[in-house]
Motif scaffolding. Structure first.
Motif, PDB file in Angstrom:
ATOM      1  N   LEU A   1      28.558  -3.329 -20.768  1.00 35.79           N
ATOM      2  CA  LEU A   1      28.402  -4.604 -21.477  1.00 35.79           C
ATOM      3  C   LEU A   1      27.332  -4.464 -22.559  1.00 35.79           C
ATOM      4  O   LEU A   1      27.511  -4.937 -23.684  1.00 35.79           O
TER       5      LEU A   1
ATOM      6  N   ARG B   1      28.543  -2.712 -25.548  1.00 35.33           N
ATOM      7  CA  ARG B   1      29.440  -3.542 -26.349  1.00 35.33           C
ATOM      8  C   ARG B   1      28.713  -4.699 -27.040  1.00 35.33           C
ATOM      9  O   ARG B   1      29.338  -5.595 -27.573  1.00 35.33           O
TER      10      ARG B   1
ATOM     11  N   PHE C   1      26.261  -6.863 -25.694  1.00 26.18           N
ATOM     12  CA  PHE C   1      25.711  -7.938 -24.862  1.00 26.18           C
ATOM     13  C   PHE C   1      24.368  -7.446 -24.326  1.00 26.18           C
ATOM     14  O   PHE C   1      24.313  -6.549 -23.495  1.00 26.18           O
TER      15      PHE C   1
ATOM     16  N   ARG D   1      21.282 -11.981 -22.208  1.00 28.68           N
ATOM     17  CA  ARG D   1      22.474 -12.683 -21.739  1.00 28.68           C
ATOM     18  C   ARG D   1      22.557 -12.629 -20.224  1.00 28.68           C
ATOM     19  O   ARG D   1      22.036 -11.729 -19.587  1.00 28.68           O
TER      20      ARG D   1
ATOM     21  N   TYR E   1      24.746 -11.549 -17.603  1.00 30.81           N
ATOM     22  CA  TYR E   1      25.927 -10.699 -17.500  1.00 30.81           C
ATOM     23  C   TYR E   1      26.976 -11.267 -16.539  1.00 30.81           C
ATOM     24  O   TYR E   1      28.163 -11.151 -16.793  1.00 30.81           O
TER      25      TYR E   1
ATOM     26  N   LEU F   1      29.369 -13.675 -18.065  1.00 28.27           N
ATOM     27  CA  LEU F   1      30.385 -13.097 -18.935  1.00 28.27           C
ATOM     28  C   LEU F   1      31.745 -13.015 -18.239  1.00 28.27           C
ATOM     29  O   LEU F   1      32.768 -12.886 -18.909  1.00 28.27           O
TER      30      LEU F   1
ATOM     31  N   ASP G   1      32.679 -16.329 -19.747  1.00 33.29           N
ATOM     32  CA  ASP G   1      32.516 -16.442 -21.200  1.00 33.29           C
ATOM     33  C   ASP G   1      33.186 -15.322 -21.992  1.00 33.29           C
ATOM     34  O   ASP G   1      33.532 -15.520 -23.155  1.00 33.29           O
ATOM     35  N   ALA G   2      33.305 -14.157 -21.416  1.00 32.46           N
ATOM     36  CA  ALA G   2      33.901 -13.006 -22.108  1.00 32.46           C
ATOM     37  C   ALA G   2      34.743 -12.199 -21.124  1.00 32.46           C
ATOM     38  O   ALA G   2      34.621 -10.972 -21.032  1.00 32.46           O
ATOM     39  N   SER G   3      35.608 -12.889 -20.401  1.00 34.40           N
ATOM     40  CA  SER G   3      36.407 -12.224 -19.367  1.00 34.40           C
ATOM     41  C   SER G   3      37.267 -11.106 -19.947  1.00 34.40           C
ATOM     42  O   SER G   3      37.521 -10.111 -19.272  1.00 34.40           O
ATOM     43  N   ASN G   4      37.684 -11.249 -21.198  1.00 35.06           N
ATOM     44  CA  ASN G   4      38.493 -10.198 -21.821  1.00 35.06           C
ATOM     45  C   ASN G   4      37.709  -8.892 -21.946  1.00 35.06           C
ATOM     46  O   ASN G   4      38.264  -7.811 -21.755  1.00 35.06           O
ATOM     47  N   VAL G   5      36.420  -8.975 -22.228  1.00 37.04           N
ATOM     48  CA  VAL G   5      35.585  -7.779 -22.350  1.00 37.04           C
ATOM     49  C   VAL G   5      35.390  -7.137 -20.976  1.00 37.04           C
ATOM     50  O   VAL G   5      35.485  -5.916 -20.834  1.00 37.04           O
TER      51      VAL G   5
ATOM     52  N   GLU H   1      38.533  -5.371 -20.131  1.00 41.19           N
ATOM     53  CA  GLU H   1      38.637  -4.124 -20.901  1.00 41.19           C
ATOM     54  C   GLU H   1      37.835  -3.012 -20.244  1.00 41.19           C
ATOM     55  O   GLU H   1      38.290  -1.867 -20.168  1.00 41.19           O
TER      56      GLU H   1
END
Length: 76
Positions: A11, A14, A16, A20, A22, A25, A28-32, A35
């Motif tokens: 993370l 990438r 973050f 933040r 983590y 996420l 908030d950033a489940s796609n990341v 991945e």
């Protein structure tokens, strides 16, 4: 058995940073997060860990997210 590496390290790589939450996420950033897990699986990992290491009331509270405890853990 092959385990994945550090989710937090990936993370950070990438963009973050440690300011933040983590665990948040996962929402908030489940796609990341997905991945990262997919990359570890593609690299041969047989066991993946969730991104919920800090998903407890104490740690989430420091980020103003304690009330999201359940949602974050379910998403993770």
């Amino acid at each position: 058995m092959v385990l994945d590496g550090g989710i937090g390290t990936e993370l950070h790589r990438r963009g973050f940073y440690l300011t933040r939450c983590y665990a948040r996420l996962c929402v908030d950033a489940s796609n990341v997060v997905l991945e990262i897990h997919n990359a570890y699986a593609a690299a041969g990992s047989h066991v993946l860990t969730t991104n919920t290491f800090g998903a407890n009331r104490n740690k989430l509270g420091k980020h103003g997210a304690a009330e999201e405890l359940e949602a974050i853990n379910i998403a993770g």
